[in-house]
Motif scaffolding. Structure first.
Motif, PDB file in Angstrom:
ATOM      1  N   PRO A  22       0.829  -1.200   0.000  1.00 31.02           N
ATOM      2  CA  PRO A  22       0.000   0.000   0.000  1.00 31.02           C
ATOM      3  C   PRO A  22       0.871   1.261   0.000  1.00 31.02           C
ATOM      4  O   PRO A  22       1.965   1.268   0.561  1.00 31.02           O
ATOM      5  CB  PRO A  22      -0.803  -0.126   1.299  1.00 31.02           C
ATOM      6  N   VAL A  23       0.358   2.310  -0.613  1.00 36.92           N
ATOM      7  CA  VAL A  23       1.116   3.561  -0.701  1.00 36.92           C
ATOM      8  C   VAL A  23       1.467   4.085   0.690  1.00 36.92           C
ATOM      9  O   VAL A  23       2.560   4.613   0.920  1.00 36.92           O
ATOM     10  CB  VAL A  23       0.306   4.612  -1.490  1.00 36.92           C
ATOM     11  N   ASN A  24       0.527   3.933   1.642  1.00 39.78           N
ATOM     12  CA  ASN A  24       0.749   4.437   3.000  1.00 39.78           C
ATOM     13  C   ASN A  24       1.167   3.319   3.958  1.00 39.78           C
ATOM     14  O   ASN A  24       0.859   3.351   5.153  1.00 39.78           O
ATOM     15  CB  ASN A  24      -0.499   5.139   3.529  1.00 39.78           C
ATOM     16  N   ASP A  25       1.894   2.322   3.426  1.00 40.44           N
ATOM     17  CA  ASP A  25       2.359   1.205   4.242  1.00 40.44           C
ATOM     18  C   ASP A  25       3.337   1.665   5.316  1.00 40.44           C
ATOM     19  O   ASP A  25       3.326   1.165   6.436  1.00 40.44           O
ATOM     20  CB  ASP A  25       3.022   0.161   3.331  1.00 40.44           C
ATOM     21  N   ASP A  26       4.165   2.630   4.989  1.00 40.99           N
ATOM     22  CA  ASP A  26       5.179   3.109   5.924  1.00 40.99           C
ATOM     23  C   ASP A  26       4.734   4.435   6.532  1.00 40.99           C
ATOM     24  O   ASP A  26       4.056   5.234   5.887  1.00 40.99           O
ATOM     25  CB  ASP A  26       6.524   3.279   5.212  1.00 40.99           C
ATOM     26  N   CYS A  27       5.138   4.684   7.790  1.00 38.74           N
ATOM     27  CA  CYS A  27       4.740   5.908   8.469  1.00 38.74           C
ATOM     28  C   CYS A  27       5.228   7.167   7.741  1.00 38.74           C
ATOM     29  O   CYS A  27       4.600   8.230   7.855  1.00 38.74           O
ATOM     30  CB  CYS A  27       5.249   5.903   9.903  1.00 38.74           C
ATOM     31  N   THR A  28       6.308   7.042   6.966  1.00 36.52           N
ATOM     32  CA  THR A  28       6.817   8.212   6.238  1.00 36.52           C
ATOM     33  C   THR A  28       5.880   8.640   5.119  1.00 36.52           C
ATOM     34  O   THR A  28       5.980   9.758   4.614  1.00 36.52           O
ATOM     35  CB  THR A  28       8.207   7.908   5.646  1.00 36.52           C
ATOM     36  N   ASN A  29       4.971   7.747   4.727  1.00 33.17           N
ATOM     37  CA  ASN A  29       4.035   8.040   3.639  1.00 33.17           C
ATOM     38  C   ASN A  29       2.597   8.084   4.149  1.00 33.17           C
ATOM     39  O   ASN A  29       1.670   7.717   3.420  1.00 33.17           O
ATOM     40  CB  ASN A  29       4.170   7.005   2.527  1.00 33.17           C
ATOM     41  N   ALA A  30       2.406   8.507   5.407  1.00 38.40           N
ATOM     42  CA  ALA A  30       1.064   8.562   5.979  1.00 38.40           C
ATOM     43  C   ALA A  30       0.139   9.417   5.116  1.00 38.40           C
ATOM     44  O   ALA A  30       0.511  10.485   4.634  1.00 38.40           O
ATOM     45  CB  ALA A  30       1.126   9.126   7.395  1.00 38.40           C
ATOM     46  N   LEU A  65       0.796  -5.650  10.060  1.00 37.93           N
ATOM     47  CA  LEU A  65       0.446  -5.301   8.677  1.00 37.93           C
ATOM     48  C   LEU A  65      -0.308  -3.976   8.637  1.00 37.93           C
ATOM     49  O   LEU A  65      -1.444  -3.886   8.170  1.00 37.93           O
ATOM     50  CB  LEU A  65      -0.374  -6.421   8.034  1.00 37.93           C
ATOM     51  N   ASP A  66       0.339  -2.901   9.143  1.00 38.55           N
ATOM     52  CA  ASP A  66      -0.339  -1.638   9.363  1.00 38.55           C
ATOM     53  C   ASP A  66      -0.161  -0.645   8.215  1.00 38.55           C
ATOM     54  O   ASP A  66       0.815  -0.674   7.468  1.00 38.55           O
ATOM     55  CB  ASP A  66       0.120  -0.997  10.669  1.00 38.55           C
ATOM     56  N   VAL A  67      -1.147   0.263   8.097  1.00 39.46           N
ATOM     57  CA  VAL A  67      -1.090   1.409   7.193  1.00 39.46           C
ATOM     58  C   VAL A  67      -1.324   2.667   8.033  1.00 39.46           C
ATOM     59  O   VAL A  67      -1.862   2.587   9.140  1.00 39.46           O
ATOM     60  CB  VAL A  67      -2.112   1.301   6.051  1.00 39.46           C
ATOM     61  N   TRP A  68      -0.951   3.858   7.470  1.00 47.04           N
ATOM     62  CA  TRP A  68      -0.844   5.054   8.286  1.00 47.04           C
ATOM     63  C   TRP A  68      -1.588   6.241   7.681  1.00 47.04           C
ATOM     64  O   TRP A  68      -1.662   6.378   6.456  1.00 47.04           O
ATOM     65  CB  TRP A  68       0.638   5.433   8.463  1.00 47.04           C
ATOM     66  N   TYR A  69      -2.115   7.116   8.575  1.00 41.71           N
ATOM     67  CA  TYR A  69      -2.864   8.306   8.172  1.00 41.71           C
ATOM     68  C   TYR A  69      -2.517   9.445   9.131  1.00 41.71           C
ATOM     69  O   TYR A  69      -2.004   9.229  10.236  1.00 41.71           O
ATOM     70  CB  TYR A  69      -4.372   8.056   8.231  1.00 41.71           C
ATOM     71  N   THR A  70      -2.848  10.678   8.710  1.00 47.73           N
ATOM     72  CA  THR A  70      -2.667  11.840   9.582  1.00 47.73           C
ATOM     73  C   THR A  70      -3.882  12.756   9.483  1.00 47.73           C
ATOM     74  O   THR A  70      -4.580  12.789   8.461  1.00 47.73           O
ATOM     75  CB  THR A  70      -1.414  12.663   9.198  1.00 47.73           C
TER      76      THR A  70
END
Length: 566
Positions: A22-30, A65-70
């Motif tokens: 996923p595009v937001n797989d890493d916290c840097t790409n939340a 297996l987390d994804v990230w948002y802000t």
């Protein structure tokens, strides 16, 4: 050839896209959240790069297996972030108060959720109070239990997640919105419509949140600032219409607090005297320091999560525990003969009010209703005097208060079977007095046996009981044989009691008075007394009304009498 190469390249590109992270797989790409918009997501092929949260999610504390948002709210607001019924797998979620998503940690965790209330497929929902201008990091993943047999692998899938504003119907629904309260009685409250934002407590004093769940659901919050140093009693006895759970957190605790901030908690009251409350009331004492502010939480048990009523918050001393609270403080008692037992001459009275348990070495009694909930116990000991079996009688003095009795060979090991009673005796409303013969005491001239009397406080209030032990061979040394014709009068007494007796020979004597809790409250040194008739009077005007035991002793043997003070 060119067509073949082109075909291969297209196939590889399609495969690469199908299994891309996923595009937001890493916290840097939340990914930035848009309020009130359902955002589609997938955690398939995601990696795990967030922290664990044992205080929030328990033993299986990760969000794999987390994804990230802000998201940054413009003003203070209550937010609801949810996959409830909108994802196709078992989700978990968390939110952190940090401007940098990659700085997410257990220290800046605001809230987390595993399974939302009334959410299918173990999907999640989380409600929390957000501060305007604070950048929040949102994390969404799955569930795993690699230590299970067989192991549960990490879940992943897809669906939609949405962030919305939440309007609570209760002013102090959230820890951040706690209402200041003062000492007082009959303070009204209601938890109907409340959400849950307090932590779980897998480890807590006296197992107070252990019955079926380790948290207080649908909770509301208060703060109390002490204007004195001492003890406060928080009491819901007989004043609520549902099964309450309460907790107090240390001064300086964040909102919501961590499990480690817990000062004390209670599910079903144990410290108020004889509170026969069918609604599983709560009560607790907590120590306060002048000027410090304490966080107070009221919630419910999962089977009966909300309701209303009143509570009292009062300044009062914590009741002193019984003298035999703890096996190491066991009060010696004597084995009486069967004849004496039939007449009730061997009964000693005691109480479980304000008693506690040794959590590090506590064994659930086999004849209690079940092994869950809270308990209170006191201890006695006796010398077996060569008996390999004894009869135990235990009775409750007040209807609705039940007790359990059992024997131990030491302070940690259950003796052996009590015939037909799962190793113990239990009173109930239909059987306020129960008896049983216990066989298999250790052979030998004189083994020390421990008798525990216990209240299962989840189902019964603490209170007063009577217990006796009898056998074919009563205790070898029971009476002070040199004393004859011992009497106490008047009985009942108000101001001055007198004992008359005769001595066969001169003795050094003392007279000691014990209250109903087994505590020595007065000792009179009679000194060296000559053979013949004797009389001694002592003041009882300062004693509270009730029953007492008066013991006349030479330090090796004794005779005892019951005394009633009006």
């Amino acid at each position: 050839m060119k067509r073949l190469l082109l075909s291969c390249c297209l196939t590889l590109a399609a495969i690469s896209t199908l299994f891309a992270q996923p595009v937001n797989d890493d916290c840097t790409n939340a990914e930035a959240i848009t309020l009130d918009m359902a955002m589609t997501f997938s955690t398939v092929d995601a990696t795990t790069n967030g922290p664990t949260h044992p205080n929030c999610l328990g033993a299986n504390d990760s969000i794999p297996l987390d994804v990230w948002y802000t998201y940054t709210p413009a003003e203070d607001v209550i937010l609801n972030w949810s996959t409830c019924n909108t994802a196709d797998f078992d989700t978990r979620m968390a939110v952190y108060a940090t401007g940098d998503p990659c700085m997410a940690s257990d220290d800046n965790l605001v809230a987390c959720n595993d399974d939302g209330t009334d959410c299918d497929l173990f999907t999640s929902e989380m409600i929390f109070v957000a501060t305007g201008g604070q950048a929040y990091t949102f994390r969404l993943g799955g569930y795993a239990d690699l230590e299970a047999d067989p192991p549960t692998p990490a879940t992943s899938g897809g669906g939609s997640v949405i962030l919305t504003e939440f309007e609570s119907v209760i002013a102090n629904d959230f820890c951040a919105l706690a209402i200041p309260i003062e000492l007082g009685v009959d303070q009204f409250f209601s938890t109907a419509g409340a959400t849950t934002d307090g932590p779980a407590h897998p480890e807590n004093p006296n197992f107070c949140f252990s019955f079926a769940s380790n948290t207080a659901v649908e909770d509301i919050w208060y703060t109390y600032t002490a204007d004195f140093t001492g003890t406060v009693f928080w009491d819901f006895c007989g004043m609520v219409n549902f099964d309450t759970r309460i907790a107090v957190y240390q001064p300086g605790s964040p909102c919501p607090p961590a499990a480690s901030d817990l000062a004390t908690c209670n599910d079903d009251g144990t410290e108020s005297t004889e509170c026969a409350d069918p609604n599983y009331h709560s009560d607790l004492f907590f120590d306060v320091v002048n000027g410090e502010t304490y966080l107070l939480r009221v919630g419910g048990y999962i089977a009966e999560p909300n309701g209303s009523g009143t509570f009292s918050l009062t300044a009062q001393d914590r009741p002193a525990p019984p003298a035999n609270d703890g096996c190491e403080n066991a009060i010696p008692i004597e084995i009486v003969s069967f004849t004496e037992a039939e007449d009730g001459d061997g009964f000693v009275t005691g109480t479980t009010v304000a008693s506690s348990i040794d959590e590090s070495n506590f064994q659930i009694p086999g004849c209690s209703i079940n092994g869950l909930g809270a308990f209170a116990d006191v201890w006695y000991s006796f010398e077996s005097n060569g008996n390999t079996e004894v009869r135990v009688d235990i009775g409750s003095t007040i209807a609705g208060i039940d007790f359990v009795a059992e024997l131990f060979t030491d302070c940690g090991s259950t003796l052996i079977d009590t015939t037909g009673m799962n190793n113990c005796l239990a009173t109930d409303d239909d059987n306020p007095l129960v008896s049983d013969t216990i066989t298999g005491l250790p052979p030998g001239e004189n083994a020390t046996i421990y008798l525990r009397v216990l209240t299962h406080t989840t189902f019964s209030p603490t209170g007063v009981f009577a217990v006796q032990v009898s056998a074919a061979s009563p205790s070898a040394i029971r009476e002070l044989d040199e004393v004859e014709n011992l009497t106490l009068y008047p009985n009942p007494v108000q101001d001055l009691a007198t004992v008359d007796f005769s001595l066969r020979e001169a003795l050094d004597l003392e007279l000691e008075i014990f209250d109903l809790f087994g505590r020595s409250i007065a000792t009179h040194q009679l000194g060296r007394m000559t053979a013949g008739g004797q009389r001694y009077s002592f003041d009882t005007s300062t004693l509270p009304a009730g029953m007492y035991t008066v013991l006349l002793s030479n330090g090796r043997a004794a005779q005892q009498m019951k005394m009633v003070v009006r």
